[in-house]
Write an enzyme that holds these catalytic residues in place. Structure first.
Site, PDB file in Angstrom:
ATOM      1  N   ASP A   1      -4.255 -15.724   7.305  1.00  7.63           N
ATOM      2  CA  ASP A   1      -2.986 -16.138   6.716  1.00  7.63           C
ATOM      3  C   ASP A   1      -2.142 -16.968   7.673  1.00  7.63           C
ATOM      4  O   ASP A   1      -1.169 -17.607   7.256  1.00  7.63           O
ATOM      5  CB  ASP A   1      -2.183 -14.917   6.255  1.00  7.63           C
ATOM      6  CG  ASP A   1      -2.733 -14.322   4.973  1.00  7.63           C
ATOM      7  OD1 ASP A   1      -3.432 -15.044   4.236  1.00  7.63           O
ATOM      8  OD2 ASP A   1      -2.477 -13.131   4.711  1.00  7.63           O
TER       9      ASP A   1
ATOM     10  N   ARG B   1       0.812  -1.215   0.000  1.00  5.26           N
ATOM     11  CA  ARG B   1       0.000   0.000   0.000  1.00  5.26           C
ATOM     12  C   ARG B   1       0.847   1.267   0.000  1.00  5.26           C
ATOM     13  O   ARG B   1       0.461   2.278  -0.579  1.00  5.26           O
ATOM     14  CB  ARG B   1      -0.962  -0.023   1.189  1.00  5.26           C
ATOM     15  CG  ARG B   1      -2.122  -1.006   1.004  1.00  5.26           C
ATOM     16  CD  ARG B   1      -2.818  -1.312   2.329  1.00  5.26           C
ATOM     17  NE  ARG B   1      -4.020  -2.134   2.162  1.00  5.26           N
ATOM     18  CZ  ARG B   1      -4.014  -3.454   1.987  1.00  5.26           C
ATOM     19  NH1 ARG B   1      -2.861  -4.104   1.945  1.00  5.26           N
ATOM     20  NH2 ARG B   1      -5.143  -4.119   1.853  1.00  5.26           N
TER      21      ARG B   1
ATOM     22  N   ARG C   1      -5.677 -23.919   0.842  1.00  2.00           N
ATOM     23  CA  ARG C   1      -4.839 -24.146   2.025  1.00  2.00           C
ATOM     24  C   ARG C   1      -5.427 -25.156   2.993  1.00  2.00           C
ATOM     25  O   ARG C   1      -4.684 -25.737   3.789  1.00  2.00           O
ATOM     26  CB  ARG C   1      -4.559 -22.808   2.733  1.00  2.00           C
ATOM     27  CG  ARG C   1      -3.493 -21.983   2.024  1.00  2.00           C
ATOM     28  CD  ARG C   1      -3.093 -20.759   2.811  1.00  2.00           C
ATOM     29  NE  ARG C   1      -2.037 -20.032   2.108  1.00  2.00           N
ATOM     30  CZ  ARG C   1      -1.820 -18.731   2.253  1.00  2.00           C
ATOM     31  NH1 ARG C   1      -2.566 -18.021   3.080  1.00  2.00           N
ATOM     32  NH2 ARG C   1      -0.838 -18.143   1.589  1.00  2.00           N
TER      33      ARG C   1
ATOM     34  N   SER D   1     -13.087  -9.372   3.293  1.00  2.00           N
ATOM     35  CA  SER D   1     -11.912  -9.352   2.418  1.00  2.00           C
ATOM     36  C   SER D   1     -11.347  -7.945   2.356  1.00  2.00           C
ATOM     37  O   SER D   1     -11.976  -7.041   1.798  1.00  2.00           O
ATOM     38  CB  SER D   1     -12.269  -9.823   1.008  1.00  2.00           C
ATOM     39  OG  SER D   1     -11.189  -9.586   0.119  1.00  2.00           O
TER      40      SER D   1
END
Length: 428
Positions: free
Chosen positions: A316, A28, A347, A168
């Site tokens: 994550d 960012r 995952r 998200s």
């Protein structure tokens, strides 16, 4: 593919590590610096492959970016003066670059084509493109924009009021970045709050953003001003050494400059809930992102259930949390984590497959996994699926296995943590 054989013979881990810069904030910082007028300086930038992909994309748009070690300077001519790229914008393995760039390019004055590696080619993009199209974005691609390559013709955008169907930060950020160039007030409504790095950084660059009970509002037409960004250490990277410190015998590790953004600190909450011996000392000299020094040592761990609103705060970290759970007493249940299926790989399947090879008692469920512990682990040959977090999970597992662990592709770890193996050597 870079195969790596790891045999550590169950070391005790001791020492102090400074965790590399946060991947989300590093991305960012370049994006916002490229949009802003004036110079932006970045300190502690993550020199991982994903973040370097972001730099490369903006350089192809005519933004001058200098990289000196972990310091980055961005001199942008302003979005109105970006060059139309003569080459395809290649985002590598970076979902953040791909999705956030869609929001930026949608309201830009240029036409561009964007693609990534084979993994990016399988990741869903319609979740971003659909709301952007509602704003007037002109984006085309495979399967009506579901997959890369994608072509973006910059267009005049209109603000929307959008209810997020799933938590998200990438989708939210893409909409807000498009909202900067849209006419009217863009509103994003979240049922479960996702990472707020974009909102924090918008304010840091001088924009006005309102956040109230999961509703984010942004007035279009605002101009960003260049500034200085201090990137905190990435808590998602720190998680691997937090787990290592907890599960390796006779260990005590101190991690410095770890970002403890409250939308990202789920791993700390889970470790505390499982009874980890850990202290978190917040830093007093904080920038836009709060940081802390975290010390962790060998712990007796109790199983727990991980679900609900904590999931977006540790999505994550679930691969390494699954390894942690193999050493906890009892049944750990992870649920509400369907989002894991559309990460760099599926995952849920990857974690269950690879930990099973090591001897873990673990089963996949539709939205997560169930792990029984504690279980002794043994060596095996593991597949990383080209996914950096699966690779790092396997490497940390090697610290406690009887026998060697072989990773089929250790090179993928450079995506987010280029110094990962050096840091293991520094503390073992």
């Amino acid at each position: 593919m870079s195969e790596k054989v790891l045999q550590y013979n169950k070391p005790s881990l001791q020492g102090i590590l400074t965790i590399p810069g946060d991947k989300s904030v590093s991305h960012r910082s370049v994006m916002f610096g490229a949009i802003a007028t004036g110079a932006t300086t970045v300190e502690g930038f993550l020199l991982g492959e994903d973040c370097l992909s972001t730099i490369d994309c903006f350089q192809k748009l005519g933004v001058h970016i200098e990289v000196k070690g972990t310091n980055v300077t961005i001199h942008s001519p302003g979005m109105e003066n970006w060059q139309e790229p003569t080459e395809v914008l290649y985002t590598g393995n970076s979902g953040t670059t791909t999705r956030l760039m869609l929001g930026i390019l949608a309201g830009s004055p240029v036409h561009s084509v964007m693609t990534g590696d084979a993994s990016i080619g399988k990741r869903p993009m319609r979740r971003v493109i659909d709301p952007l199209r509602q704003m007037g974005a002109q984006i085309t691609g495979r399967a009506n924009g579901q997959y890369t390559p994608l072509a973006i013709q910059g267009a005049k955008l209109q603000a929307i009021d959008y209810q997020m169907p799933v938590a998200s930060a990438q989708v939210k950020s893409a909409i807000l970045l498009a909202g900067l160039r849209a006419e009217g007030t863009t509103i994003v409504r979240e049922t479960e709050v996702s990472r707020d790095h974009t909102e924090r950084m918008l304010r840091q660059f001088g924009a006005q953003v309102e956040v109230n009970n999961g509703v984010v509002s942004l007035e279009g037409g605002q101009t960003l001003q260049g500034t200085h960004v201090a990137v905190p250490g990435d808590i998602s990277s720190a998680a691997f050494f937090l787990v290592a410190g907890a599960i390796c015998e006779n260990s005590k590790i101190t991690l410095e400059n770890v970002g403890i953004n409250p939308t990202r600190d789920g791993i700390v909450e889970v470790l505390q809930k499982m009874g980890a011996t850990m202290t978190v000392t917040p830093d007093t000299d904080t920038q836009a992102e709060p940081t802390a020094t975290i010390q962790i040592e060998t712990s007796t761990l109790a199983a727990t259930t991980i679900e609900g609103d904590v999931i977006p705060r540790l999505i994550d970290e679930i691969p390494i949390i699954a390894l942690l759970a193999t050493q906890a007493h009892g049944r750990t249940i992870i649920k509400d984590a369907e989002e894991l299926k559309v990460k760099e790989t599926d995952r849920i399947t990857a974690v269950v497959n690879e930990l099973t090879k090591l001897g873990a008692n673990i089963e996949a469920t539709a939205d997560g996994m169930v792990i029984e512990g504690p279980t002794p682990l043994h060596g095996a040959s593991l597949q990383t699926y080209g996914d950096h977090r699966i690779g790092m999970m396997g490497a940390i597992a090697a610290l406690i296995t009887d026998g060697a662990v072989t990773l089929d592709d250790a090179g993928c770890i450079a995506v987010s943590y280029p110094s990962f193996f050096e840091h293991i050597e520094a503390v073992k």
